[in-house]
Scaffold this active site. Structure first.
Site, PDB file in Angstrom:
ATOM      1  N   ASN A   1      -0.280  10.626   5.741  1.00  0.00           N
ATOM      2  CA  ASN A   1      -1.614  10.155   6.422  1.00  0.00           C
ATOM      3  C   ASN A   1      -2.649  11.198   6.543  1.00  0.00           C
ATOM      4  OD1 ASN A   1      -1.409   7.366   7.158  1.00  0.00           O
ATOM      5  ND2 ASN A   1       0.392   8.049   8.187  1.00  0.00           N
TER       6      ASN A   1
ATOM      7  N   GLU B   1       5.842   4.370   7.541  1.00  0.00           N
ATOM      8  CA  GLU B   1       5.573   5.512   6.808  1.00  0.00           C
ATOM      9  C   GLU B   1       6.149   6.621   7.170  1.00  0.00           C
ATOM     10  OE1 GLU B   1       0.832   4.743   5.519  1.00  0.00           O
ATOM     11  OE2 GLU B   1       1.286   5.724   7.562  1.00  0.00           O
TER      12      GLU B   1
ATOM     13  N   THR C   1       0.841  -1.490   0.037  1.00  0.00           N
ATOM     14  CA  THR C   1       0.160   0.173  -0.118  1.00  0.00           C
ATOM     15  C   THR C   1       0.921   1.061  -0.059  1.00  0.00           C
ATOM     16  OG1 THR C   1      -0.198  -0.160   2.427  1.00  0.00           O
ATOM     17  CG2 THR C   1      -2.125  -1.025   1.083  1.00  0.00           C
TER      18      THR C   1
ATOM     19  N   THR D   1       0.658  -9.800  12.099  1.00  0.00           N
ATOM     20  CA  THR D   1       1.146  -8.680  11.499  1.00  0.00           C
ATOM     21  C   THR D   1       0.275  -8.127  10.422  1.00  0.00           C
ATOM     22  OG1 THR D   1       2.876  -7.664  10.327  1.00  0.00           O
ATOM     23  CG2 THR D   1       2.449  -9.815   9.667  1.00  0.00           C
TER      24      THR D   1
END
Lengths: 402, 402
Positions: B398, B277, B152, B190
């Site tokens: 985000n 991220e 992703t 996970t």
């Protein structure tokens, strides 16, 4: 609440209260030392951080508060005097002694607070001359410099004063100052908050009312989930309003005072969130329909402290899946097929799935004050907390803070 | 560990394993559908998110795994199929059916996983033609596209393959792919991880060994403290290595396999953190000297998930007070006067106070991989977890992710 009025001014509007805010050199060119003084010895109560690493001033103030009386509070910003060992403890004691000596008080009548960077020893030369300067400058005029002197990364001073009507046709006042704005996740206390009232009230009742007000305000906010080593909220009550009734437990006046104190604490807590580090929005999170109040609160905090939820508010994006994920991992009882979520009046989740109202919800997300409501539909318990978003500015402020 | 060697290649290097990664239109112009197939029906075990809002594919896969056998795994990225109600559940089932039909298998032999945005229904037309395409493209060549198809916000594909020497002079292989990189705080699972081995091993033992490996790897990492609705780790064991020993419980081979599985899981977990991220650094946090292992772990997570600690690592600033504050509020037993803290080899806190080694510690903080050690000096229990820093890029990713 019809007996309570906000008034102009800060803590000095309370009878017998003097204060000063001066520059002593901890924060270049800015006020960094505040002194609050009551002309009459006062009943005093406090609540403190539950962090295991309590800062030296927290320990000293707790010790002095054992007599439940105080007449002055000395506060510095720019240095937390936390994790500073025996030297730090001695320095906090010395701050009380120097203040007591300048004001001709017993040392135990002085309470001490510090805020700023953890782990550095206080420069006691600067503090010492600052305390003399502050004592010389005590006044009953503007309290703006006092409120500024306790700021760290705050962008504006936080103060409020109110007047309350008592049943005896007398009036009393209550006022306070507070500071934020990072490391904010109080538990039985807040960052720093100092309140004064001229109401006369039994000390044991004072404490009970104070704890209740703190639980309904400062203990329901979070900026970043980080609980400080220096959190402290203090309340002095000097009785100069002249009312006799509260010592005799006039129930109506006690209710008025409880309302007033909760109002003032909630107002200051709200200002702390509005001024959260890097905050662009204030978010009020209500979780309803929980089986236990504690579970409602845990869910509200999980939502409020999720970095993904916080960044989505900053980005004004309706990513409600992040809210459900946070509820789902916080360990409370939940039935996914019952959960509803609202952004303001827009229902975005119905029985655990989306309602396709993202575009409407994102209009709500453009506002500065957002109400988020979650209903678990399991029971009748609820909780409400205040938080702010997580912006790039938060990272900028904290990557280099010193 | 002397019987385990990393080898070139990915999951296809395991005997009898075929895979494909194709574009089906969920993520414009990028691979978004992966298929893993074993030519022989395999023993299969899985661990799953403990989030209360388990996604539809998590529910379907758990159901199919009841028979402890599987032959294929179908995975899409770009859509989590979470919080999607009855339609979402039917769609996850249909993914299994379509895959089973394309491969001529019973539906229960197909496991399903999804990752991406929460709350949107899967476009089943795209998924359906994608599954046909993936089945047609199954191959034993490069697995790069398979590893890419499950990404992703990951910036690189994550795969590893190893060979292990068995006591019978035979060899067996183990390989896996995984993805991150936000909403990472696994608990008994996970984000997404798929492992294959050709080792022959008793299913009951397989499950035990797998849980142990996951607990020592994926369950010790956190990017942002947000546990996903879609976490899943699956392991297929097709027995094609031809060893008989593990079914007979050869203890030495079991130990080799436990080492191998833990090594592979830890390697993939580390890659997830490196690719967290917005991450610029990987931080290994060890808490030693705790009274209970659970308390050591709680302290390590409190440090790892403190926004103030994370931003100070991003800023390469030695603000160790934030580390002590996090230990102090996480609710474990701690004596502030005993605590030591090290950044790499530099002791920055001794018995709860600073050592004035900030300049030296900040040289350590410039590195990409930092070891942080806390010793509570209360007992002999310890925990180690991996995390990353909190950068402005995390907020950027985000605030607008869709």
């Amino acid at each position: 609440m019809d007996k309570i009025y906000e008034i102009e001014g800060g803590i000095n509007s309370v009878k017998g209260i003097y204060s000063a805010g001066v520059c002593c050199g901890l924060k270049e060119g800015k006020e960094d030392l505040a002194l609050i003084y009551s002309e009459k010895i006062s009943d005093a109560v406090g609540v403190f951080t539950t962090n295991a690493f309590q800062a030296a001033p927290v320990l000293v103030t707790q010790e002095h508060l054992k007599q439940k009386r105080a007449q002055a509070i000395i506060i510095n910003s720019g240095n937390a005097n936390a994790c500073t060992g025996k030297i730090g403890f001695d320095n906090a004691n010395q701050m009380a002694q120097l203040t007591a000596s300048a004001l001709n008080l017993p040392t135990e009548s002085v309470l001490v607070a510090s805020t700023g960077m953890i782990g550095k020893q206080l420069p006691m030369g600067k503090i010492s001359s600052g305390i003399k300067k502050a004592a010389d400058n005590l006044n009953r005029l503007s309290t703006d410099t006092t409120a500024r002197a306790i700021m760290t990364t705050d962008t504006f001073p936080k103060e409020i004063a109110i007047e309350m009507e008592l049943s005896s046709e007398r009036k009393a006042r209550l006022a306070g100052i507070a500071k934020g704005s990072g490391m904010i996740r109080p538990n039985m206390a807040t960052k720093l908050c100092f309140l004064c009232t001229d109401l006369s009230i039994k000390p044991t009742i004072l404490e009970k009312i104070f704890r209740k007000a703190v639980n309904q305000s400062f203990n329901n906010i979070t900026v970043d989930g980080d609980m400080s080593t220096n959190d402290m909220a203090l309340l002095l009550s000097n009785g100069l309003a002249g009312n006799a009734c509260c010592r005799e437990c006039d129930l109506e006046d006690l209710a008025t005072f409880q309302d007033a104190l909760t109002y003032v604490c909630a107002h200051l807590a709200k200002m702390i969130i509005q001024d959260g580090e890097g905050a662009t929005k204030m978010i009020e999170i209500s979780v309803q329909g929980a089986l236990k109040q504690e579970e409602a609160k845990r869910a509200a905090y999980a939502i409020a402290e999720s970095p993904l939820v916080k960044t989505s508010f900053f980005g004004e994006r309706c990513l409600w899946g992040r809210i459900l994920a946070a509820i789902g991992y916080c360990g409370i009882r939940v039935n996914p097929e019952l959960v509803d979520v609202y952004y303001g009046p827009i229902q975005i989740v119905s029985k655990g799935t989306g309602t396709n109202q993202e575009a409407e919800a994102e209009k709500i997300l453009q506002q500065k004050h957002i109400n988020l409501l979650v209903n678990l539909h399991l029971g009748s318990e609820q909780a409400k907390i205040l938080t702010c978003d997580l912006s790039k500015e938060y990272v900028t402020i904290n990557m280099g803070y010193s």
